[in-house]
Write an enzyme that holds these catalytic residues in place. Structure first.
Site, PDB file in Angstrom:
ATOM      1  N   CYS A  33     -41.026  -4.548 -10.854  1.00 55.88           N
ATOM      2  CA  CYS A  33     -40.457  -3.911  -9.660  1.00 55.88           C
ATOM      3  C   CYS A  33     -41.471  -3.746  -8.554  1.00 55.88           C
ATOM      4  O   CYS A  33     -41.166  -3.207  -7.510  1.00 55.88           O
ATOM      5  CB  CYS A  33     -39.880  -2.550 -10.025  1.00 55.88           C
ATOM      6  SG  CYS A  33     -41.096  -1.486 -10.746  1.00 55.88           S
ATOM      7  N   CYS A 102     -44.859   0.116  -1.451  1.00 59.36           N
ATOM      8  CA  CYS A 102     -44.842  -0.819  -2.567  1.00 59.36           C
ATOM      9  C   CYS A 102     -46.107  -1.652  -2.665  1.00 59.36           C
ATOM     10  O   CYS A 102     -46.440  -2.156  -3.725  1.00 59.36           O
ATOM     11  CB  CYS A 102     -43.618  -1.724  -2.486  1.00 59.36           C
ATOM     12  SG  CYS A 102     -43.579  -2.793  -1.052  1.00 59.36           S
TER      13      CYS A 102
END
Lengths: 133, 391
Positions: A33, A102
């Site tokens: 992810c 991220c």
């Protein structure tokens, strides 16, 4: 979308690779992810003598890894461990907002590598520095 | 001018350039023929004639009557009008809608909102590993409250073409209106609405060499829509708003153009596409074609590269003057991989390494070879710095 400096570090990243006999290794992230970063350090006289990285991730992930290695090279460990993700992003002249979460893990990887080194030395890690996340 | 540093554009699924013939056809309607098509005077009549000629031309290509053509502002609006319009019009009959799990966000986000905010019930059908819907799944999902089925004609990411006419037959045997988002199909696939057996079909001008800002919704006679945009009753009370005369003329010109070269151009592009796919798969290890190997758009190559992130490849290509696109959502600001690839069962790590190359009219064999010269090196460079790659 990216600053000139980000693109420079993406297209010509500094300190890419592996240190086979590293004194400390930090690995952060998850390929399912997010991004994955690996940081290898050699330590001499409580300073970062050499550092290399490998990163799976987008342009921002690669550029932050590259500039983070430049920022800590030669630094005393107790200074380097205080590097924050925010400082890394600032050194690159900023990152797009959606990349802050991220892809901005380089400081975490640096800290993990230093803590790994301290662990191997049997030293208790000093208080964790404050993170911006 | 721009010619000095020619970008090799391989992102035709995102948008296309406006064809010079289309520009030429539109120009008078920005200039001396600026009338409002609703006006009674000569300038108005001239604009009305142009709009109705465009409607007849589009109807001719879709094999329907001109009255079944509604001009809109884009593909997204066409999808919204089809879904919301049919759903609200038929709500007293039921509230169940069937769609696929790989639709464009113009469909999926619209249906998700109708589900969350307005109490409709939506079934999202699965797809196989190639991204195809099984018509038998459509049949099984139908209930006595189903009021609409919407399945895309061809997927924008992986290029897989869906079995639309089979699904259409099923929908009609149950008397349920069937919509297809055909935005990626124009110029590549037949748009004959009877052959496809559809009741509603969306098109977007800028995907086929018309400008951005104009679209089409085909609405079969007898299918009632509640208009989403009300006002002066334009487009036969289905979509109010002053007609975008110049761009409507542009859309019709472009659609005639691409329909005219469709057979020959599809064959040519499929040849380039296969050269590209075969070249990449033979030059680069650990990569795979995404989407259906045969039932795919002639211009779409979507390839997943293991151990690297798609955005890095795009940046690398961009530095070489090549414009491509990625299925990796990192480039769109979310950390989740594409919903299309996940629905196909592609492992998330792999799904993050996808690159979509979509060919168009100006591309040549030399362009494909230019990609094949640089792409393996870009992937290799990124893999060399990837902790997931062991060589």
């Amino acid at each position: 979308m990216y600053s000139e400096l980000v693109m420079q570090h993406f297209s010509n990243p500094h300190n890419v690779g592996v240190i086979e006999d590293a004194d400390g290794v930090g690995k952060v992230g998850n390929p399912m992810c997010g991004d994955v970063m690996e940081m290898f350090i050699k330590v001499k006289d409580d300073r970062i003598d050499d550092v290399k990285f490998r990163t799976f991730g987008c342009g921002a992930a690669i550029a932050t890894s590259s500039i983070a290695t430049e920022m800590i090279k030669g630094q005393p460990l107790d200074e380097a461990v205080k590097l924050s993700n925010k400082a890394v992003a600032e050194a690159l002249g900023g990152l797009p907002a959606q990349k802050m979460h991220c892809s901005n893990l380089a400081a975490d990887a640096v800290r993990a590598a230093i803590e790994d080194y301290w662990g191997r030395q049997g030293k208790p890690a000093p208080e964790a520095s404050e993170d911006d996340e | 001018m721009m010619e000095e540093r020619r970008v090799l554009y391989l992102d035709h699924a995102a948008t296309t350039s406006v064809h010079p013939q289309v520009v030429e056809a539109m120009l008078p309607y920005f200039g001396e023929r600026y009338g409002n098509a609703s006006s009674l005077h000569s300038l108005g009549r001239e604009a009305r004639e142009a709009v109705e000629q465009a409607r007849a031309d589009v109807g001719g290509i879709l094999c329907c009557s001109p009255q079944e053509i509604v001009f809109t502002s884009c593909g997204t609006e066409s999808d919204n009008l089809a879904l919301r319009g049919v759903a609200w019009q038929n709500r007293r009959r039921g509230d169940h809608i069937i769609t696929s799990s790989i639709e464009h966000h113009a469909v999926s986000h619209t249906l998700e909102q109708m589900e969350r905010q307005f109490g409709f019930e939506v079934t999202y059908l699965p797809v196989d590993e190639y991204g195809q819907v099984d018509p038998a799944d459509v049949e099984r999902a139908i209930t006595n409250t189903t009021i609409l089925i919407s399945i895309m004609y061809a997927n924008n990411e992986v290029g897989t073409v869906e079995p639309i006419s089979e699904i259409g037959r099923i929908a009609h045997s149950h008397g349920i209106p069937f919509h297809t988002d055909a935005v990626q199909g124009a110029g590549s696939l037949s748009l004959d609405v009877d052959e496809l057996d559809v009741d509603l079909l969306s098109l977007s001008g800028h995907k086929f060499y018309a400008p951005k800002g104009v679209g089409v919704l085909y609405v079969r006679e007898g299918v009632d829509l509640l208009p989403c945009q009300t006002g002066g009753g334009h487009e036969n009370n289905r979509r109010s708003g002053t007609e975008n005369v110049a761009e409507i003329v542009g859309l019709a010109t472009a659609l005639k153009l691409v329909e005219g070269w469709r057979d020959e151009e599809s064959r040519r592009l499929a040849g380039l596409r296969d050269r590209l796919i075969e070249g990449v798969l033979s030059e680069v290890d650990h990569c795979a074609l995404m989407g259906h190997p045969e039932n795919r758009l002639p211009n779409n190559a979507n390839i997943a590269f293991e151990y690297v992130e798609g955005e890095g490849i795009l940046l690398g290509l961009d530095m070489e003057g090549i414009a491509a696109s990625s299925g990796s959502a990192c480039s769109t600001g979310s950390s989740d991989p594409s919903h299309v690839l996940l629905a196909m069962g592609v492992e998330p790590g792999m799904a993050r390494g996808t690159v979509r190359l979509t060919l168009g009219h100006e591309n040549t064999e030399e362009d494909v070879d230019r990609v094949l010269r640089v792409l393996p090196g870009i992937v290799e460079r990124l893999r060399a710095m990837s902790p997931l790659y062991e060589g």
